[in-house]
Design a protein around this motif. Structure first.
Motif, PDB file in Angstrom:
ATOM      1  N   ASN A 166       8.816   2.613   1.858  1.00 51.13           N
ATOM      2  CA  ASN A 166       8.572   3.339   0.615  1.00 51.13           C
ATOM      3  C   ASN A 166       7.644   4.527   0.882  1.00 51.13           C
ATOM      4  O   ASN A 166       6.976   4.580   1.899  1.00 51.13           O
ATOM      5  CB  ASN A 166       7.962   2.428  -0.461  1.00 51.13           C
ATOM      6  N   PHE A 167       7.616   5.447  -0.083  1.00 53.07           N
ATOM      7  CA  PHE A 167       6.737   6.604   0.004  1.00 53.07           C
ATOM      8  C   PHE A 167       5.347   6.251  -0.533  1.00 53.07           C
ATOM      9  O   PHE A 167       5.226   5.536  -1.528  1.00 53.07           O
ATOM     10  CB  PHE A 167       7.305   7.768  -0.819  1.00 53.07           C
ATOM     11  N   LYS A 168       4.351   6.764   0.139  1.00 54.38           N
ATOM     12  CA  LYS A 168       2.982   6.683  -0.382  1.00 54.38           C
ATOM     13  C   LYS A 168       2.468   8.101  -0.539  1.00 54.38           C
ATOM     14  O   LYS A 168       2.652   8.929   0.353  1.00 54.38           O
ATOM     15  CB  LYS A 168       2.117   5.903   0.605  1.00 54.38           C
ATOM     16  N   VAL A 169       1.853   8.383  -1.669  1.00 57.60           N
ATOM     17  CA  VAL A 169       1.210   9.687  -1.839  1.00 57.60           C
ATOM     18  C   VAL A 169      -0.213   9.551  -1.302  1.00 57.60           C
ATOM     19  O   VAL A 169      -1.083   8.971  -1.945  1.00 57.60           O
ATOM     20  CB  VAL A 169       1.191  10.130  -3.317  1.00 57.60           C
ATOM     21  N   VAL A 170      -0.408  10.080  -0.095  1.00 61.36           N
ATOM     22  CA  VAL A 170      -1.729  10.023   0.522  1.00 61.36           C
ATOM     23  C   VAL A 170      -2.555  11.173  -0.044  1.00 61.36           C
ATOM     24  O   VAL A 170      -2.113  12.322  -0.020  1.00 61.36           O
ATOM     25  CB  VAL A 170      -1.623  10.140   2.056  1.00 61.36           C
ATOM     26  N   ARG A 171      -3.725  10.871  -0.605  1.00 60.33           N
ATOM     27  CA  ARG A 171      -4.586  11.909  -1.159  1.00 60.33           C
ATOM     28  C   ARG A 171      -6.031  11.475  -1.043  1.00 60.33           C
ATOM     29  O   ARG A 171      -6.299  10.353  -0.682  1.00 60.33           O
ATOM     30  CB  ARG A 171      -4.209  12.271  -2.606  1.00 60.33           C
TER      31      ARG A 171
ATOM     32  N   ASN B 288       0.828  -1.203   0.000  1.00 57.17           N
ATOM     33  CA  ASN B 288       0.000   0.000   0.000  1.00 57.17           C
ATOM     34  C   ASN B 288       0.868   1.260   0.000  1.00 57.17           C
ATOM     35  O   ASN B 288       0.937   1.998   0.982  1.00 57.17           O
ATOM     36  CB  ASN B 288      -0.937  -0.039   1.213  1.00 57.17           C
ATOM     37  N   HIS B 289       1.578   1.466  -1.117  1.00 57.30           N
ATOM     38  CA  HIS B 289       2.444   2.641  -1.277  1.00 57.30           C
ATOM     39  C   HIS B 289       2.633   2.879  -2.766  1.00 57.30           C
ATOM     40  O   HIS B 289       2.079   2.143  -3.587  1.00 57.30           O
ATOM     41  CB  HIS B 289       3.772   2.432  -0.530  1.00 57.30           C
TER      42      HIS B 289
ATOM     43  N   LEU C 276      -0.632  17.510 -11.224  1.00 56.66           N
ATOM     44  CA  LEU C 276      -1.347  16.328 -11.723  1.00 56.66           C
ATOM     45  C   LEU C 276      -2.619  16.051 -10.934  1.00 56.66           C
ATOM     46  O   LEU C 276      -3.645  15.683 -11.500  1.00 56.66           O
ATOM     47  CB  LEU C 276      -0.437  15.094 -11.648  1.00 56.66           C
TER      48      LEU C 276
ATOM     49  N   LEU D 111      -4.025  19.119  -1.535  1.00 58.44           N
ATOM     50  CA  LEU D 111      -4.411  18.302  -0.374  1.00 58.44           C
ATOM     51  C   LEU D 111      -3.920  16.866  -0.543  1.00 58.44           C
ATOM     52  O   LEU D 111      -4.692  15.929  -0.811  1.00 58.44           O
ATOM     53  CB  LEU D 111      -5.925  18.353  -0.162  1.00 58.44           C
ATOM     54  N   PHE D 112      -2.619  16.716  -0.427  1.00 60.26           N
ATOM     55  CA  PHE D 112      -1.992  15.391  -0.439  1.00 60.26           C
ATOM     56  C   PHE D 112      -0.727  15.507   0.393  1.00 60.26           C
ATOM     57  O   PHE D 112      -0.295  16.616   0.726  1.00 60.26           O
ATOM     58  CB  PHE D 112      -1.675  14.938  -1.871  1.00 60.26           C
ATOM     59  N   ASN D 113      -0.157  14.380   0.746  1.00 66.79           N
ATOM     60  CA  ASN D 113       1.136  14.404   1.423  1.00 66.79           C
ATOM     61  C   ASN D 113       1.799  13.039   1.302  1.00 66.79           C
ATOM     62  O   ASN D 113       1.156  12.056   0.989  1.00 66.79           O
ATOM     63  CB  ASN D 113       1.002  14.797   2.902  1.00 66.79           C
TER      64      ASN D 113
ATOM     65  N   LYS E  61       3.667   9.772   2.805  1.00 71.33           N
ATOM     66  CA  LYS E  61       3.748   8.959   4.018  1.00 71.33           C
ATOM     67  C   LYS E  61       4.910   7.994   3.826  1.00 71.33           C
ATOM     68  O   LYS E  61       5.050   7.395   2.749  1.00 71.33           O
ATOM     69  CB  LYS E  61       2.443   8.181   4.199  1.00 71.33           C
TER      70      LYS E  61
ATOM     71  N   VAL F 184       5.880   4.658   4.415  1.00 69.39           N
ATOM     72  CA  VAL F 184       5.314   3.372   4.815  1.00 69.39           C
ATOM     73  C   VAL F 184       6.469   2.459   5.193  1.00 69.39           C
ATOM     74  O   VAL F 184       7.423   2.296   4.429  1.00 69.39           O
ATOM     75  CB  VAL F 184       4.494   2.753   3.652  1.00 69.39           C
TER      76      VAL F 184
ATOM     77  N   VAL G 114       1.673   6.043 -10.099  1.00 68.05           N
ATOM     78  CA  VAL G 114       1.315   7.434 -10.392  1.00 68.05           C
ATOM     79  C   VAL G 114       2.121   7.930 -11.586  1.00 68.05           C
ATOM     80  O   VAL G 114       3.352   7.906 -11.569  1.00 68.05           O
ATOM     81  CB  VAL G 114       1.577   8.336  -9.161  1.00 68.05           C
ATOM     82  N   ASP G 115       1.415   8.359 -12.619  1.00 63.29           N
ATOM     83  CA  ASP G 115       2.040   8.871 -13.841  1.00 63.29           C
ATOM     84  C   ASP G 115       2.401  10.345 -13.639  1.00 63.29           C
ATOM     85  O   ASP G 115       1.518  11.199 -13.537  1.00 63.29           O
ATOM     86  CB  ASP G 115       1.065   8.698 -15.003  1.00 63.29           C
ATOM     87  N   LEU G 116       3.694  10.637 -13.582  1.00 68.36           N
ATOM     88  CA  LEU G 116       4.171  12.007 -13.349  1.00 68.36           C
ATOM     89  C   LEU G 116       4.204  12.839 -14.631  1.00 68.36           C
ATOM     90  O   LEU G 116       4.660  13.979 -14.612  1.00 68.36           O
ATOM     91  CB  LEU G 116       5.568  11.994 -12.737  1.00 68.36           C
TER      92      LEU G 116
ATOM     93  N   PHE H  78       6.261   5.744  -8.942  1.00 70.47           N
ATOM     94  CA  PHE H  78       6.152   6.825  -9.913  1.00 70.47           C
ATOM     95  C   PHE H  78       6.627   6.338 -11.277  1.00 70.47           C
ATOM     96  O   PHE H  78       7.567   5.539 -11.370  1.00 70.47           O
ATOM     97  CB  PHE H  78       6.993   8.022  -9.473  1.00 70.47           C
TER      98      PHE H  78
END
Lengths: 226, 226
Positions: A221-226, A161-162, B214, B219-221, B223, B225, A190-192, A165
């Motif tokens: 890993n990084f997750k983009v929380v939105r 769950n992360h 994009l 309103l995102f950030n 995380k 994980v 996520v398509d940048l 890109f």
């Protein structure tokens, strides 16, 4: 699919093994096949010598850089950032033209000690340098923001769950690569946008390296929380 | 606590309002108090003119840069990156010495158009530049990796289940700042270590800006994980 992996280190090994496991016809490309296969001892980070690794992964073919360049319908750049341009040159621009290159490399400069800095950033990126040097390639930047274990098996961290890109100038190439990484288990891709997005993706490395040191594990890993 | 906020834009307004709401004695510092208070119209991004904002937040004091420098036990740098050094100079190094500076600014360079690049990165950072210029300050970098709404109210995104980074050379200052940001609602505050960690935190901006474009919302950030 016939896939060529450039790079015989931790990342190249992990990707070649995972791709072969998924049923792809994989060839790892290296400058000197005999010398690479003769490496039996782990390196300082514990990565198996390529010869020892290959004995356990006999389905993966090993070839010269030009052989791998000819073999792959899709190419994977898993070399160190400072070697990437030269490896692709030796693979032969004429063999690479029209093919998708998945660029996993990071432009890490270890020449001034630890932690490494980036040899290119901010207004340019390694991915863009490769694209400019090989205009025929369809460069897609992805997988560079995670450790080898996580990139090939995202479920190893937080149930997968992360975020991963992806960016590149060719929509078809990006779609193909997105499908491939989804087969590894990536769910949030996520398509940048175009390849200039690689600047931001490569510039994640300094904080990644810092977190690696602090958390004492690459399993994050990084997750983009939105 | 007596807190001085340098910066009258979106970030300065959000932080001053939140700090005042939490019961702190807040003064916003600006070069020209009368001129700042005369601004009634929103700017191009929709941020209220400071005068209009202040009419709705009368508990927040407004003073000159030296007045704010003298007022704050804790100082907040919410200016634009290219103004930060000069603003602190005008506040007066002798008034700042020994105080904690929460550096929220990013070294964004808009001079070559959009998207901005960073005016410093990779082997240095804005936070380190400020620390070198004002050795008496206890600089703590934090809050620069989120939008103003998210930094002051992390619950606005994913129930606040995401990460804030903090770094600095002084452990006591970091503990104080961590307590303050926790009072905003931050739950996952990751200590990146000394102030060189600000390089990685500031280098998150390029991918943040790309994601902002994009996702069409701030309103995102991120995380971490693990």
């Amino acid at each position: 699919m016939r896939i060529a992996v450039f790079g015989t280190g931790m990342v190249g090994q992990a990707l070649a093994a995972r791709l072969a496991q998924l049923g792809h016809d994989v060839m790892v490309g290296t400058r000197d096949v005999a010398k690479t296969l003769a490496r039996k001892e782990p390196d300082s980070r514990g990565t198996p010598g390529f010869g020892a690794w290959h004995a356990a992964h006999p389905r993966v073919q090993v070839g010269t850089l030009p052989q791998a360049g000819a073999h792959g319908e899709i190419l994977v750049n898993a070399t160190s950032g400072d070697a990437s341009l030269e490896v692709l040159r030796q693979a032969g621009a004429e063999r690479l033209s029209g093919k998708v290159l998945i660029d996993v490399a990071n432009p890490l400069d270890f020449s001034k000690g630890m932690p490494p800095s980036l040899s290119v950033c901010n207004t340019d990126s390694l991915a863009e340098q490769l694209q400019r040097s090989f205009p025929g390639l369809l460069v897609v930047k992805t997988l560079n923001t995670t450790n080898a274990s996580v990139m090939t098996n995202p479920a190893a961290v937080g149930d997968g769950n992360h975020t991963l890109f992806v960016c590149g100038n060719d929509a078809g190439a990006k779609a193909k690569v997105t499908e491939l990484v989804r087969s590894f288990g990536w769910k949030d891709v996520v398509d940048l946008g175009d390849l200039t997005g690689a600047r931001g993706a490569e510039m994640l490395l300094p904080i990644w390296l810092r977190l690696f040191r602090l958390l004492e594990t690459p399993l994050f890993n990084f997750k983009v929380v939105r």
